[in-house]
Write a protein that holds these residues in place. Structure first.
Motif, PDB file in Angstrom:
ATOM      1  N   ASP A   1      97.004  11.768  24.743  1.00  0.00           N
ATOM      2  CA  ASP A   1      95.661  11.188  24.760  1.00  0.00           C
ATOM      3  C   ASP A   1      95.548  10.044  23.755  1.00  0.00           C
ATOM      4  O   ASP A   1      94.917   9.016  24.039  1.00  0.00           O
ATOM      5  N   ARG A   2      96.156  10.216  22.579  1.00  0.00           N
ATOM      6  CA  ARG A   2      96.106   9.165  21.564  1.00  0.00           C
ATOM      7  C   ARG A   2      96.838   7.907  22.036  1.00  0.00           C
ATOM      8  O   ARG A   2      96.382   6.784  21.812  1.00  0.00           O
ATOM      9  N   ALA A   3      97.980   8.104  22.676  1.00  0.00           N
ATOM     10  CA  ALA A   3      98.738   6.958  23.174  1.00  0.00           C
ATOM     11  C   ALA A   3      97.977   6.241  24.280  1.00  0.00           C
ATOM     12  O   ALA A   3      97.919   5.005  24.317  1.00  0.00           O
ATOM     13  N   GLU A   4      97.363   7.003  25.176  1.00  0.00           N
ATOM     14  CA  GLU A   4      96.606   6.385  26.264  1.00  0.00           C
ATOM     15  C   GLU A   4      95.382   5.648  25.731  1.00  0.00           C
ATOM     16  O   GLU A   4      95.059   4.548  26.197  1.00  0.00           O
ATOM     17  N   ALA A   5      94.692   6.240  24.742  1.00  0.00           N
ATOM     18  CA  ALA A   5      93.531   5.569  24.155  1.00  0.00           C
ATOM     19  C   ALA A   5      93.936   4.280  23.449  1.00  0.00           C
ATOM     20  O   ALA A   5      93.232   3.269  23.523  1.00  0.00           O
ATOM     21  N   GLY A   6      95.081   4.298  22.768  1.00  0.00           N
ATOM     22  CA  GLY A   6      95.557   3.088  22.115  1.00  0.00           C
ATOM     23  C   GLY A   6      95.896   1.999  23.114  1.00  0.00           C
ATOM     24  O   GLY A   6      95.608   0.820  22.884  1.00  0.00           O
ATOM     25  N   LEU A   7      96.489   2.367  24.234  1.00  0.00           N
ATOM     26  CA  LEU A   7      96.820   1.392  25.264  1.00  0.00           C
ATOM     27  C   LEU A   7      95.553   0.820  25.897  1.00  0.00           C
ATOM     28  O   LEU A   7      95.463  -0.390  26.138  1.00  0.00           O
ATOM     29  N   GLN A   8      94.582   1.676  26.161  1.00  0.00           N
ATOM     30  CA  GLN A   8      93.321   1.198  26.719  1.00  0.00           C
ATOM     31  C   GLN A   8      92.617   0.253  25.757  1.00  0.00           C
ATOM     32  O   GLN A   8      92.007  -0.748  26.174  1.00  0.00           O
ATOM     33  N   SER A   9      92.678   0.551  24.458  1.00  0.00           N
ATOM     34  CA  SER A   9      92.074  -0.336  23.476  1.00  0.00           C
ATOM     35  C   SER A   9      92.751  -1.700  23.473  1.00  0.00           C
ATOM     36  O   SER A   9      92.087  -2.742  23.392  1.00  0.00           O
ATOM     37  N   LEU A  10      94.068  -1.714  23.571  1.00  0.00           N
ATOM     38  CA  LEU A  10      94.799  -2.982  23.606  1.00  0.00           C
ATOM     39  C   LEU A  10      94.439  -3.795  24.843  1.00  0.00           C
ATOM     40  O   LEU A  10      94.212  -5.011  24.759  1.00  0.00           O
ATOM     41  N   VAL A  11      94.366  -3.141  25.998  1.00  0.00           N
ATOM     42  CA  VAL A  11      94.002  -3.840  27.234  1.00  0.00           C
ATOM     43  C   VAL A  11      92.584  -4.391  27.125  1.00  0.00           C
ATOM     44  O   VAL A  11      92.303  -5.530  27.542  1.00  0.00           O
ATOM     45  N   ALA A  12      91.660  -3.591  26.564  1.00  0.00           N
ATOM     46  CA  ALA A  12      90.282  -4.055  26.420  1.00  0.00           C
ATOM     47  C   ALA A  12      90.196  -5.254  25.483  1.00  0.00           C
ATOM     48  O   ALA A  12      89.423  -6.191  25.735  1.00  0.00           O
ATOM     49  N   MET A  13      90.974  -5.261  24.416  1.00  0.00           N
ATOM     50  CA  MET A  13      90.967  -6.397  23.495  1.00  0.00           C
ATOM     51  C   MET A  13      91.537  -7.643  24.151  1.00  0.00           C
ATOM     52  O   MET A  13      91.030  -8.757  23.952  1.00  0.00           O
ATOM     53  N   GLU A  14      92.587  -7.488  24.940  1.00  0.00           N
ATOM     54  CA  GLU A  14      93.157  -8.641  25.645  1.00  0.00           C
ATOM     55  C   GLU A  14      92.171  -9.193  26.675  1.00  0.00           C
ATOM     56  O   GLU A  14      92.025 -10.417  26.812  1.00  0.00           O
ATOM     57  N   ASN A  15      91.479  -8.306  27.388  1.00  0.00           N
ATOM     58  CA  ASN A  15      90.481  -8.772  28.352  1.00  0.00           C
ATOM     59  C   ASN A  15      89.318  -9.466  27.651  1.00  0.00           C
ATOM     60  O   ASN A  15      88.794 -10.476  28.149  1.00  0.00           O
ATOM     61  N   ALA A  16      88.911  -8.924  26.501  1.00  0.00           N
ATOM     62  CA  ALA A  16      87.822  -9.548  25.746  1.00  0.00           C
ATOM     63  C   ALA A  16      88.232 -10.932  25.257  1.00  0.00           C
ATOM     64  O   ALA A  16      87.416 -11.868  25.247  1.00  0.00           O
ATOM     65  N   ARG A  17      89.478 -11.084  24.866  1.00  0.00           N
ATOM     66  CA  ARG A  17      89.955 -12.396  24.420  1.00  0.00           C
ATOM     67  C   ARG A  17      89.953 -13.391  25.567  1.00  0.00           C
ATOM     68  O   ARG A  17      89.574 -14.560  25.402  1.00  0.00           O
ATOM     69  N   THR A  18      90.352 -12.937  26.761  1.00  0.00           N
ATOM     70  CA  THR A  18      90.334 -13.822  27.923  1.00  0.00           C
ATOM     71  C   THR A  18      88.907 -14.237  28.262  1.00  0.00           C
ATOM     72  O   THR A  18      88.634 -15.416  28.546  1.00  0.00           O
ATOM     73  N   ARG A  19      87.976 -13.281  28.248  1.00  0.00           N
ATOM     74  CA  ARG A  19      86.575 -13.615  28.541  1.00  0.00           C
ATOM     75  C   ARG A  19      86.008 -14.553  27.494  1.00  0.00           C
ATOM     76  O   ARG A  19      85.198 -15.435  27.811  1.00  0.00           O
ATOM     77  N   ALA A  20      86.422 -14.378  26.244  1.00  0.00           N
ATOM     78  CA  ALA A  20      85.934 -15.261  25.188  1.00  0.00           C
ATOM     79  C   ALA A  20      86.407 -16.691  25.409  1.00  0.00           C
ATOM     80  O   ALA A  20      85.640 -17.647  25.224  1.00  0.00           O
ATOM     81  N   LEU A  21      87.668 -16.863  25.807  1.00  0.00           N
ATOM     82  CA  LEU A  21      88.185 -18.206  26.068  1.00  0.00           C
ATOM     83  C   LEU A  21      87.459 -18.856  27.241  1.00  0.00           C
ATOM     84  O   LEU A  21      87.146 -20.058  27.204  1.00  0.00           O
ATOM     85  N   ILE A  22      87.171 -18.072  28.281  1.00  0.00           N
ATOM     86  CA  ILE A  22      86.442 -18.617  29.429  1.00  0.00           C
ATOM     87  C   ILE A  22      85.018 -18.993  29.029  1.00  0.00           C
ATOM     88  O   ILE A  22      84.494 -20.046  29.422  1.00  0.00           O
ATOM     89  N   ALA A  23      84.379 -18.133  28.224  1.00  0.00           N
ATOM     90  CA  ALA A  23      83.017 -18.428  27.785  1.00  0.00           C
ATOM     91  C   ALA A  23      82.972 -19.679  26.924  1.00  0.00           C
ATOM     92  O   ALA A  23      82.060 -20.503  27.050  1.00  0.00           O
ATOM     93  N   LEU A  24      83.941 -19.849  26.042  1.00  0.00           N
ATOM     94  CA  LEU A  24      83.975 -21.045  25.202  1.00  0.00           C
ATOM     95  C   LEU A  24      84.237 -22.297  26.035  1.00  0.00           C
ATOM     96  O   LEU A  24      83.708 -23.373  25.737  1.00  0.00           O
ATOM     97  N   ARG A  25      85.048 -22.157  27.067  1.00  0.00           N
ATOM     98  CA  ARG A  25      85.326 -23.312  27.926  1.00  0.00           C
ATOM     99  C   ARG A  25      84.069 -23.785  28.637  1.00  0.00           C
ATOM    100  O   ARG A  25      83.874 -24.998  28.823  1.00  0.00           O
ATOM    101  N   ASP A  26      83.202 -22.857  29.019  1.00  0.00           N
ATOM    102  CA  ASP A  26      82.014 -23.216  29.789  1.00  0.00           C
ATOM    103  C   ASP A  26      80.826 -23.580  28.911  1.00  0.00           C
ATOM    104  O   ASP A  26      79.776 -23.959  29.446  1.00  0.00           O
ATOM    105  N   GLN A  27      80.951 -23.452  27.597  1.00  0.00           N
ATOM    106  CA  GLN A  27      79.831 -23.778  26.700  1.00  0.00           C
ATOM    107  C   GLN A  27      79.830 -25.268  26.399  1.00  0.00           C
ATOM    108  O   GLN A  27      80.849 -25.831  26.002  1.00  0.00           O
ATOM    109  N   HIS A  28      78.664 -25.888  26.584  1.00  0.00           N
ATOM    110  CA  HIS A  28      78.547 -27.314  26.276  1.00  0.00           C
ATOM    111  C   HIS A  28      78.547 -27.551  24.772  1.00  0.00           C
ATOM    112  O   HIS A  28      79.183 -28.493  24.280  1.00  0.00           O
ATOM    113  N   ARG A  29      77.866 -26.691  24.030  1.00  0.00           N
ATOM    114  CA  ARG A  29      77.811 -26.797  22.570  1.00  0.00           C
ATOM    115  C   ARG A  29      78.103 -25.410  21.985  1.00  0.00           C
ATOM    116  O   ARG A  29      77.187 -24.644  21.713  1.00  0.00           O
TER     117      ARG A  29
END
Length: 311
Positions: free
Chosen positions: A156-184
């Motif tokens: 369970d600990r290993a699976e939770a750690g993997l899910q956390s890593l995937v969630a952080m990578e997805n959040a980073r991707t969404r952040a880059l997309i959001a910054l790209r679409d921001q005018h200011r």
């Protein structure tokens, strides 16, 4: 990303070790200490015993490479006398049990990620792999049942750690997309970078770290919440608390999404060719009903340059 995940996983593993050591503490309290963000309604930190003194020492030990598993054990391990050699994982859990029985300290509960790496099961020390059971302190009376319990928790600990890593990578991707679409974007870029290492934030903490006003920090966090980068979990008008969505779910401040994923949004605009053809047909219908003079008046009302010109 690797360092940010390792720090967050270390907070999670350290919280589990404190619980195994008998400290009445929740994971959110360790995250509050690690990020330096005070959370309203949580118990005050102990001023008699420093429960976090072992954290930097533990991280320094996990960073050490090339050491033998028995190099700095505080006890002499007993050799296995069984005729068949046990698996590496069974030997690691047996070493954990011997450590807990010989020296009942917080270091014993923190030792499992280090032992797993030094014996060769993992390529590096994974701080999320802190697992244990209180029955280890009294010997393994029911070894098979205890082994199954430890293996389930480790899984369970290993699976939770993997899910956390995937969630952080997805959040980073969404952040880059959001910054790209921001005018200011303004200070949004710095805030999204902060959220990687500090997934819990308040307007006061953002104001202190980014050097902006308290009002500006609150508006910045609301902007990030509108983009889905953070989630407000305090339901307060003052001293609001924000977390990344994945951490809010893992700490019990939110519920995971259920059901089918939402459909992709329908395009707001049709193709330019279809728009122009529809416009032309409407204008033709208008001219047929009201005549060319009315059509010329419509053109002139929109833009004098669009009016038909006499040759």
């Amino acid at each position: 990303m690797t360092n940010a995940w390792a720090l967050r996983a270390a907070w999670t593993g350290y919280a589990r070790a404190l619980q195994l050591h008998g400290v009445e503490i929740d994971e959110i309290d360790v995250f509050s200490w690690g990020t330096g963000v005070t959370i309203a309604g949580r118990p005050a930190r102990s001023t008699v015993v420093d429960n976090y003194a072992a954290f930097p020492i533990w991280r320094a030990r996990m960073a050490q490479r090339g050491r033998h598993w028995a190099e700095d054990l505080p006890f002499t391990p007993q050799r296995d006398t069984t005729p068949s050699a046990p698996s590496l994982l069974a030997r690691t859990l047996d070493l954990l049990a011997q450590w807990v029985q010989n020296e009942l300290a917080l270091d014993a509960w923190l030792a499992l990620p280090i032992l797993l790496h030094r014996i060769g099961i993992t390529e590096r020390s994974l701080p999320c792999l802190v697992a244990g059971d209180a029955r280890l302190m009294f010997g393994t009376r029911d070894s098979p049942a205890l082994m199954r319990r430890l293996l389930h928790e480790l899984c369970d600990r290993a699976e939770a750690g993997l899910q956390s890593l995937v969630a952080m990578e997805n959040a980073r991707t969404r952040a880059l997309i959001a910054l790209r679409d921001q005018h200011r974007p303004g200070a949004l870029r710095e805030l999204l970078a902060m959220l990687q290492a500090g997934p819990i934030q308040t307007p006061e903490a953002v104001s202190r770290h980014l050097g902006i006003t308290l009002s500006g920090a609150g508006k910045l966090l609301q902007r990030a919440a509108h983009l889905g980068m953070v989630k407000e979990v305090s339901d307060r008008r003052s001293w609001r608390l924000y977390m990344t969505p994945d951490l809010a779910i893992s700490l019990g401040f939110g519920t995971p999404p259920r059901g089918r994923p939402p459909r992709p949004p329908v395009a707001l605009f049709t193709a330019p060719d279809s728009m122009l053809s529809a416009f032309d047909s409407e204008m033709a219908e208008w001219a047929q009903r009201f005549g060319s003079i009315a059509l010329e008046e419509v053109y002139m009302a929109q833009d004098p340059l669009l009016a038909p010109q006499d040759e």
